[in-house]
Design an enzyme around this catalytic site. Structure first.
Site, PDB file in Angstrom:
ATOM      1  N   GLY A 185     122.149 -27.456 116.014  1.00 27.28           N
ATOM      2  CA  GLY A 185     120.699 -27.665 116.009  1.00 27.28           C
ATOM      3  C   GLY A 185     120.007 -26.434 116.569  1.00 27.28           C
ATOM      4  N   GLY A 186     118.811 -26.659 117.096  1.00 30.69           N
ATOM      5  CA  GLY A 186     118.023 -25.544 117.639  1.00 30.69           C
ATOM      6  C   GLY A 186     118.749 -24.801 118.749  1.00 30.69           C
ATOM      7  N   GLY A 208     120.588   9.307  99.263  1.00 30.09           N
ATOM      8  CA  GLY A 208     119.858   8.691 100.367  1.00 30.09           C
ATOM      9  C   GLY A 208     120.784   8.361 101.518  1.00 30.09           C
ATOM     10  CB  ALA A 209     124.258   7.107 101.595  1.00 25.78           C
TER      11      ALA A 209
HETATM   12  C1  HXC Z   1     123.365 -36.962 125.700  1.00 31.00           C
HETATM   13  C2  HXC Z   1     125.476 -36.615 124.908  1.00 31.00           C
HETATM   14  C3  HXC Z   1     124.972 -35.734 123.917  1.00 31.00           C
HETATM   15  C4  HXC Z   1     123.574 -35.508 123.883  1.00 31.00           C
HETATM   16  C5  HXC Z   1     127.094 -35.847 123.695  1.00 31.00           C
HETATM   17  N1  HXC Z   1     126.792 -36.637 124.717  1.00 31.00           N
HETATM   18  N2  HXC Z   1     125.990 -35.286 123.181  1.00 31.00           N
HETATM   19  N3  HXC Z   1     124.672 -37.201 125.785  1.00 31.00           N
HETATM   20  N4  HXC Z   1     122.819 -36.132 124.792  1.00 31.00           N
HETATM   21  N5  HXC Z   1     123.049 -34.677 122.997  1.00 31.00           N
HETATM   22  C6  HXC Z   1     127.715 -37.410 125.531  1.00 31.00           C
HETATM   23  C7  HXC Z   1     128.312 -38.573 124.783  1.00 31.00           C
HETATM   24  O1  HXC Z   1     127.481 -39.676 124.896  1.00 31.00           O
HETATM   25  C8  HXC Z   1     129.625 -38.761 125.530  1.00 31.00           C
HETATM   26  O2  HXC Z   1     129.364 -39.431 126.733  1.00 31.00           O
HETATM   27  C9  HXC Z   1     130.019 -37.367 125.894  1.00 31.00           C
HETATM   28  O3  HXC Z   1     128.822 -36.594 125.819  1.00 31.00           O
HETATM   29  C10 HXC Z   1     131.016 -36.784 124.953  1.00 31.00           C
HETATM   30  O4  HXC Z   1     130.567 -36.984 123.619  1.00 31.00           O
HETATM   31  P1  HXC Z   1     131.509 -37.547 122.488  1.00 31.00           P
HETATM   32  O5  HXC Z   1     130.655 -37.962 121.363  1.00 31.00           O
HETATM   33  O6  HXC Z   1     132.445 -38.583 123.053  1.00 31.00           O
HETATM   34  O7  HXC Z   1     132.359 -36.264 122.137  1.00 31.00           O
HETATM   35  P2  HXC Z   1     132.873 -35.776 120.738  1.00 31.00           P
HETATM   36  O8  HXC Z   1     133.514 -36.897 119.984  1.00 31.00           O
HETATM   37  O9  HXC Z   1     133.673 -34.577 121.013  1.00 31.00           O
HETATM   38  O10 HXC Z   1     131.589 -35.343 119.914  1.00 31.00           O
HETATM   39  C11 HXC Z   1     130.816 -34.237 120.317  1.00 31.00           C
HETATM   40  C12 HXC Z   1     129.491 -34.230 119.545  1.00 31.00           C
HETATM   41  C13 HXC Z   1     128.807 -35.585 119.650  1.00 31.00           C
HETATM   42  C14 HXC Z   1     129.797 -33.878 118.090  1.00 31.00           C
HETATM   43  C15 HXC Z   1     128.654 -33.082 120.132  1.00 31.00           C
HETATM   44  O11 HXC Z   1     128.769 -35.978 121.000  1.00 31.00           O
HETATM   45  C16 HXC Z   1     127.422 -35.584 119.109  1.00 31.00           C
HETATM   46  O12 HXC Z   1     127.245 -35.646 117.890  1.00 31.00           O
HETATM   47  N6  HXC Z   1     126.460 -35.582 120.004  1.00 31.00           N
HETATM   48  C17 HXC Z   1     125.072 -35.652 119.653  1.00 31.00           C
HETATM   49  C18 HXC Z   1     124.647 -34.362 119.083  1.00 31.00           C
HETATM   50  C19 HXC Z   1     123.171 -34.292 118.822  1.00 31.00           C
HETATM   51  O13 HXC Z   1     122.692 -34.960 117.895  1.00 31.00           O
HETATM   52  N7  HXC Z   1     122.452 -33.595 119.695  1.00 31.00           N
HETATM   53  C20 HXC Z   1     121.073 -33.409 119.595  1.00 31.00           C
HETATM   54  C21 HXC Z   1     120.909 -32.316 118.565  1.00 31.00           C
HETATM   55  S1  HXC Z   1     119.277 -31.774 118.439  1.00 31.00           S
HETATM   56  P3  HXC Z   1     130.457 -40.334 127.477  1.00 31.00           P
HETATM   57  O14 HXC Z   1     129.751 -40.882 128.642  1.00 31.00           O
HETATM   58  O15 HXC Z   1     130.899 -41.344 126.474  1.00 31.00           O
HETATM   59  O16 HXC Z   1     131.584 -39.409 127.852  1.00 31.00           O
HETATM   60  C22 HXC Z   1     119.238 -30.501 119.441  1.00 31.00           C
HETATM   61  C23 HXC Z   1     117.930 -29.837 119.379  1.00 31.00           C
HETATM   62  C24 HXC Z   1     117.883 -28.633 120.232  1.00 31.00           C
HETATM   63  O17 HXC Z   1     120.119 -30.163 120.116  1.00 31.00           O
HETATM   64  C25 HXC Z   1     116.549 -28.040 119.929  1.00 31.00           C
HETATM   65  C26 HXC Z   1     116.291 -26.793 120.670  1.00 31.00           C
HETATM   66  C27 HXC Z   1     114.976 -26.239 120.314  1.00 31.00           C
END
Ligand code: HXC
Length: 510
Positions: free
Chosen positions: A169-170, A404-405
């Site tokens: 993502g971002g 040019g290069a």
């Molecule tokens: C809160 C999160 C989290 C998040 C993971 N966790 N991502 N908690 N916010 N964004 C937590 C999970 O709940 C879990 O907690 C622990 O971290 C490990 O995650 P798992 O899913 O068990 O791990 P894994 O299977 O390895 O998967 C990793 C992952 C997945 C692919 C990153 O967690 C995921 O898809 N997370 C969400 C990603 C997402 O959509 N993020 C927001 C994107 S938007 P527990 O307590 O069970 O251990 C963004 C915008 C940024 O980032 C913009 C900037 C301008």
């Protein structure tokens, strides 16, 4: 007092255990180290000073008030690499998935501010699930604050991103604005939108690894500068890179002890260029034979291999090298190679790293794909980067420097300081065959005449002396003495100062 101290130690121990034994085990099972283990490997033994160990988030939504782990998913502080100071943040995937909360971002911002104020590089180890979903806009604001600091620190202190897990993502835009991105093969990925969204929107089926793994970003997108097999190797390579870099833009590059004579003669270079002008040879041989102890640190080795970029040392001082590679596409310039080299030249110029350019270039790659994709603007990036660079610039033409290069590749006309040519150089608008076919179009049906004209053209232009007559080449040098000549040239330029007219900033073609 004993109780107070033991209370402190208990709290520290709690913070150090991150997300707990089970999550640490899961991290290890994936072949990944924890945030603190990574810092230990990155920095000199015992040099890490941690900040904000007891920071916890302030979110009270979704039951988060009952889950407030110390450090909030990122370990921050400073330490040394071979005795030189760096600031570090290392996201802890075992704590809330290393997700970025308001306080997590604030910790990163704090060390970035300190790095700029104290003139030391920032190394960011990324391993995060992205924006902390429970925090919403507070998390986005945190990212925004980090981005703004990446921009302000750019060109002031070196910024290095190490991707050691998810970065999606971002969140990718913070590493994207840093100077170097290293990835770990098979355990890290970077993308703006993940495989599921891609499938929904474009109907493409792709794995996370294919979409944003290390191989994709080092070979296809050029987002990453290098990829290594595991965490340990990657962190060792970051240490090696830091050794080449100045700590900030007001410092000269580091000078290391060297054990290689600056005037070392390399007789084998006299036969490096093959007799047949169309036979390739490996430009890396020249680079390693010029460098102190043959040590070359290549950047973007797997992308646009027709140009080589990286760091060497001469008399112990860091020098950035840009070199055409005759082994790949005859060393032609194209969109990818121009972009790759331009960014490298600009990095070196930001941080006062002198530039050595080794030229064997037949021109720009022709074709609709190049033109439709904007080779005009992308090629101009390299031209612009060389022309604006005020660091010492030494150029050696080994063979072809056409059209040019020739001008683009750090020629005298772009404020080159020392422009050398080997006797095998051909500095001309184009190769003899192409030139003859244009000038003597009327004789095209007569192979004998064409052969004579081609020979005439070669005799007249396929050498460095016409350019040397005009002073565009300062000296025609023996290949075997290249290290000596180049080292002396850079030594003479140590106090170089060049003024450019006042401007807010330039408008490089993007
Ligand atoms: C809160 C999160 C989290 C998040 C993971 N966790 N991502 N908690 N916010 N964004 C937590 C999970 O709940 C879990 O907690 C622990 O971290 C490990 O995650 P798992 O899913 O068990 O791990 P894994 O299977 O390895 O998967 C990793 C992952 C997945 C692919 C990153 O967690 C995921 O898809 N997370 C969400 C990603 C997402 O959509 N993020 C927001 C994107 S938007 P527990 O307590 O069970 O251990 C963004 C915008 C940024 O980032 C913009 C900037 C301008």
């Amino acid at each position: 007092m004993k109780d107070i101290l033991s209370e402190l130690e208990n709290r520290r121990a709690e913070a150090r255990q991150g997300g707990g034994a089970k999550r640490v085990e899961a991290q290890h099972a994936r072949g990944k180290l924890t945030a603190r283990e990574r810092i230990e490997l990155l920095l000199d033994d015992g040099s890490f000073e941690e900040f904000d160990m007891f920071v916890a988030h302030r979110c009270i939504d979704f039951g988060m008030e009952k889950n407030r782990p110390y450090s909030d998913g990122v370990v921050t502080g400073w330490g040394t690499i071979n005795g030189r100071m760096v600031y570090v943040f290392s996201q802890d995937f075992t704590v809330l998935g290393g997700s970025v909360s308001e306080t997590h971002a604030r910790k990163i911002c704090k060390i970035m501010d300190m790095a700029v104020a104290n003139g030391a590089p920032v190394i960011g180890i990324n391993d995060s699930g992205g924006a902390r979903i429970q925090e919403g806009v507070d998390s986005l604001a945190g990212y925004g604050e980090v981005f703004q600091r990446n921009i302000m620190a750019s060109g002031v202190v070196p910024q290095i991103s190490v991707i050691m897990g998810p970065c999606a993502g971002g969140a990718v835009y913070s590493p994207a604005m840093t100077d170097f991105i290293f990835m770990v093969k098979d355990t890290s990925y970077m993308f703006v939108t993940g495989p599921d969204v891609v499938k929904t929107v474009t109907n493409e089926q792709v794995t996370a690894e294919e979409l944003g793994g290390a191989s994709t970003h080092t070979r296809k997108s050029s987002v990453a500068d290098a990829a290594f097999d595991n965490d340990v190797e990657t962190l060792a390579e970051v240490r090696r890179l830091v050794d080449f870099l100045p700590l900030n833009n007001r410092e000269k590059p580091p000078v290391r002890p060297f054990f290689d004579e600056p005037d070392r003669i390399e007789d084998s270079l006299n036969t490096l260029v093959p007799e047949n002008p169309n036979t390739p040879y490996d430009m890396k041989e020249l680079i390693t034979k010029v460098a102190d102890e043959g040590d070359f640190y290549e950047i973007q080795a797997d992308f646009a291999k027709n140009i080589i970029t990286g760091f060497i040392r001469l008399e112990g001082q860091t020098v950035g090298v840009v070199a055409n590679q005759p082994m790949v596409l005859a060393g032609v310039l194209d969109i990818d190679s121009a972009r790759k080299a331009a960014r490298f030249v600009r990095f070196c110029d930001c941080f006062e790293i002198p530039l050595l350019t080794l030229v064997d270039v037949p021109g720009f790659l022709p074709g609709t794909s190049q033109e439709y994709n904007g080779v005009i603007k992308h090629g101009a990036k390299l031209l612009f980067a060389y022309g604006e660079a005020t660091v010492p610039k030494v150029t050696v033409i080994t063979r072809k420097a056409y059209g040019g290069a020739y001008v683009v590749m750090s020629s005298k006309h772009l404020r080159g300081d020392f422009n050398y040519a080997w006797p095998t150089s051909e500095i001309a608008v184009m190769g003899a065959k192409g030139a003859t076919e244009i000038i003597h179009r009327a004789d095209l049906g007569d192979p004998e005449k064409i052969a004579r004209h081609t020979q005439d053209y070669e005799d007249r232009f396929a050498n460095p002396f016409v350019a040397a007559e005009r002073g565009f080449i300062d000296e025609v040098i023996q290949p075997c003495s290249t290290r000596k000549r180049v080292a002396r040239a850079f030594a003479s330029l140590r106090n170089k100062k060049l003024q450019t007219p006042w401007k807010k900033h330039d408008n490089i073609p993007l």
